[in-house]
Design an enzyme around this catalytic site. Structure first.
Site, PDB file in Angstrom:
ATOM      1  N   SER A 128       0.827  -1.211   0.000  1.00 31.95           N
ATOM      2  CA  SER A 128       0.000   0.000   0.000  1.00 31.95           C
ATOM      3  C   SER A 128       0.857   1.254   0.000  1.00 31.95           C
ATOM      4  O   SER A 128       1.945   1.286   0.574  1.00 31.95           O
ATOM      5  CB  SER A 128      -0.919   0.016   1.217  1.00 31.95           C
ATOM      6  OG  SER A 128      -1.664   1.215   1.221  1.00 31.95           O
ATOM      7  N   LYS A 182      -4.679  -6.655   3.281  1.00 35.91           N
ATOM      8  CA  LYS A 182      -4.595  -5.524   2.336  1.00 35.91           C
ATOM      9  C   LYS A 182      -5.990  -5.176   1.818  1.00 35.91           C
ATOM     10  O   LYS A 182      -6.338  -4.000   1.673  1.00 35.91           O
ATOM     11  CB  LYS A 182      -3.657  -5.863   1.161  1.00 35.91           C
ATOM     12  CG  LYS A 182      -3.616  -4.793   0.070  1.00 35.91           C
ATOM     13  CD  LYS A 182      -3.226  -3.424   0.625  1.00 35.91           C
ATOM     14  CE  LYS A 182      -2.907  -2.353  -0.410  1.00 35.91           C
ATOM     15  NZ  LYS A 182      -3.888  -2.032  -1.381  1.00 35.91           N
ATOM     16  N   HIS A 185      -7.630  -3.338   4.542  1.00 39.08           N
ATOM     17  CA  HIS A 185      -7.048  -1.982   4.553  1.00 39.08           C
ATOM     18  C   HIS A 185      -7.777  -1.108   3.535  1.00 39.08           C
ATOM     19  O   HIS A 185      -8.168   0.021   3.816  1.00 39.08           O
ATOM     20  CB  HIS A 185      -5.548  -2.054   4.233  1.00 39.08           C
ATOM     21  CG  HIS A 185      -4.949  -0.747   3.790  1.00 39.08           C
ATOM     22  ND1 HIS A 185      -5.140  -0.233   2.525  1.00 39.08           N
ATOM     23  CD2 HIS A 185      -4.194   0.167   4.449  1.00 39.08           C
ATOM     24  CE1 HIS A 185      -4.523   0.931   2.417  1.00 39.08           C
ATOM     25  NE2 HIS A 185      -3.936   1.204   3.579  1.00 39.08           N
ATOM     26  N   ASN A 186      -7.987  -1.650   2.344  1.00 39.09           N
ATOM     27  CA  ASN A 186      -8.666  -0.881   1.308  1.00 39.09           C
ATOM     28  C   ASN A 186     -10.124  -0.628   1.669  1.00 39.09           C
ATOM     29  O   ASN A 186     -10.663   0.440   1.385  1.00 39.09           O
ATOM     30  CB  ASN A 186      -8.575  -1.599  -0.041  1.00 39.09           C
ATOM     31  CG  ASN A 186      -7.213  -1.414  -0.693  1.00 39.09           C
ATOM     32  OD1 ASN A 186      -6.231  -1.153  -0.008  1.00 39.09           O
ATOM     33  ND2 ASN A 186      -7.148  -1.559  -1.992  1.00 39.09           N
ATOM     34  N   GLU A 189     -10.057   2.093   3.915  1.00 40.18           N
ATOM     35  CA  GLU A 189      -9.762   3.286   3.078  1.00 40.18           C
ATOM     36  C   GLU A 189     -11.067   3.813   2.438  1.00 40.18           C
ATOM     37  O   GLU A 189     -11.306   5.020   2.411  1.00 40.18           O
ATOM     38  CB  GLU A 189      -8.741   2.869   2.014  1.00 40.18           C
ATOM     39  CG  GLU A 189      -8.439   3.866   0.917  1.00 40.18           C
ATOM     40  CD  GLU A 189      -7.538   3.229  -0.165  1.00 40.18           C
ATOM     41  OE1 GLU A 189      -6.484   2.667   0.181  1.00 40.18           O
ATOM     42  OE2 GLU A 189      -7.901   3.300  -1.360  1.00 40.18           O
TER      43      GLU A 189
END
Ligand code: 6PG
Length: 474
Positions: A128, A182, A185-186, A189
């Site tokens: 990232s 990940k 995480h997105n 986000e």
């Protein structure tokens, strides 16, 4: 001596990652399907480090030290399988493939298993930080067997962002763990950005502020608890003037949000795991609604809203507090989801490690992540961040403002799906007894689905047609 590592796929992310590796003194082989990108990389940046350009995959593989370490930086999906299929015949047992794209974790699990059967290692690795992060220090989330991580640990921890001397890279767990976190995480986000967009909407269509004024507000917010890459970037974007029209750029950008899939995958996985991640899911829905421009344009002409109204005193500060409280909920949900996935797939992911490696390099990097790291240090088994003293107090302190903002949004007809859903989750979570008893009663009525009681052990069914007589359904 050959190169210590190779990168295949030299679009911007791959190119920048290769340059980052070379700049840190690791000899790196580079390869791209079309040769022109490889040439361009060497022409422009060849003096930044020890690059070995290769025109064929055979040369590329032959130029690597053993065990061979190959980073694949191609588009997620079919292209990753295609590159793996081409590479496999050229590799030997113990070689390591590192997929640095946004692959779906189930694809990663499949690939890891298939390659393991051939004696090859696979590290599904979340990277990232966008183009800038790839070059100057991303946050790196490798998932795969210990044996695969050990030979690449030094390179990955060296090229990652560093915060207080700690690298923003750590072995997350086996098989799909790296790509899963990940993805999450997105998803977070997405929630972060949706909350920011709702704050912007409240300040512009609610409080009537201009984009440059709101830019200044975000700059101020970035001095406090909200300090983060995304808040800082919001101030930059809102403060930018369009050269062609002289208007704020944000006012001339089409209001249709696109998406590549990681937010949707997060929501899908959460549904399967049964974890309520309402903020992330609302963020995905909000993007989908934004994309229906034609329908919205029609609806705007025919669907009435409220008569109008004004924002209360202290509204700007209240929006800041509501944003912070909603953000706490979004992260509480996202971290709970990662724990649930870790349990489901037996990954043993440590949430404290995630908070640590997300403090720098990645898109959601923020002062806030330090607070999360501290919360898991205080209580490694914490089931929900809202139960941590710091976050409990932070939300308690913000809740009056939070409620005021959601009330105002409803009165003004400004949609705040993520603010509202986060508040509803908070209220649902803090209720010892909720209305699900009625849902159970209804289910029992029409489908004999049974229910449990608060005062007796066992499973029960009411004979609704026989004057409501109750039987034990065990
Ligand atoms: C990152 C970003 C990166 C990318 C997103 C965008 O961590 O560096 O998250 O992965 O910007 O995939 O996703 P959408 O196009 O779906 O918004």
């Amino acid at each position: 001596m050959g190169s210590q590592i190779g990168v295949t796929g030299l679009a911007v992310m791959g190119q920048n990652l290769a340059r980052n590796i070379a700049r840190h003194g690791f000899p790196v082989a580079v390869h791209n399907r079309s040769e022109s990108r490889t040439k361009q990389l060497i022409e422009r940046y060849g003096d930044e480090g020890d690059f070995t350009p290769a025109t064929s995959l055979e040369d590329f593989v032959a130029s690597l030290d053993r065990p061979r370490r190959i980073v694949i930086m191609v588009k997620a999906g079919g292209p990753v399988d295609a590159v793996i299929d081409e590479l496999v015949p050229l590799l030997d047992r113990g070689d390591i493939l590192i997929d640095g794209g946004n692959s779906h974790f189930e694809d990663t699990r499949r690939r890891e298993k298939a390659l393991a059967e051939r004696g090859l290692h696979f590290l599904g690795t979340g990277v990232s930080g966008g183009e800038e992060g790839a070059l100057n220090g991303p946050s790196i989330m490798p998932g795969g067997p210990d044996d695969a991580y050990a030979p690449v640990a030094e390179i990955l921890t060296t090229i990652a962002a560093q915060v207080d001397g700690t690298p923003c890279a750590a072995h997350i767990g086996p098989d799909g763990a790296g790509h899963y976190v990940k993805m999450a995480h997105n998803g977070i986000e997405y929630a972060d950005m949706q909350l920011i967009a709702e704050a912007y909407d409240l300040l512009t269509s609610g409080a009537g502020m201009s984009a440059p004024e709101i830019a200044q507000t975000f700059e101020q917010w970035n001095e406090g608890d909200l300090e983060s890459f995304l808040i800082e970037t919001t101030a930059t974007v809102l403060g930018h003037t369009d050269a062609a029209t002289g208007r704020p750029l944000v006012d001339v950008i089409l209001d249709e949000a696109e998406q590549k899939g990681t937010g949707r995958w997060t929501a899908q996985s959460a549904l399967e795991l049964g974890v309520p991640v309402t903020a992330i899911t609302e963020a995905v829905y909000a993007r989908a609604l934004s994309a229906r421009k034609e329908q919205r344009t029609r609806a705007a002409g025919v669907l009435p809203g409220p008569a109008g109204g004004s924002t209360p005193d202290g509204f700007v500060d209240a929006v800041r507090d509501a944003l912070y409280a909603s953000k706490v909920v979004a992260y509480a949900q996202g971290f709970e989801q990662m724990r649930a996935a870790s349990d489901e797939y037996d990954w043993n992911v440590d949430p404290g490690t995630l908070a640590t490696i997300w403090r720098g390099g990645c898109i959601i990097r923020a002062r806030f992540l330090d607070r999360i790291k501290e919360a898991y240090e205080r209580s490694p088994e914490l089931p929900n961040l809202l139960l941590d003293d710091y976050f409990r107090d932070a939300v308690a302190g913000a809740q009056d403002a939070w409620r005021k903002v959601v009330r105002t949004a409803v009165d003004l007809g400004v949609p705040t799906p993520a603010f509202s859903a986060s508040l509803a989750y908070y209220d649902g979570f803090r209720r010892e007894r909720g209305p699900a008893s009625l849902i159970q009663g209804l289910r029992d009525y029409f489908g004999a689905h049974t229910y449990r009681r608060v005062d007796r052990e066992g499973v029960f069914h009411t004979l609704w047609s026989e004057d409501g007589r109750e039987v034990s359904a065990d």
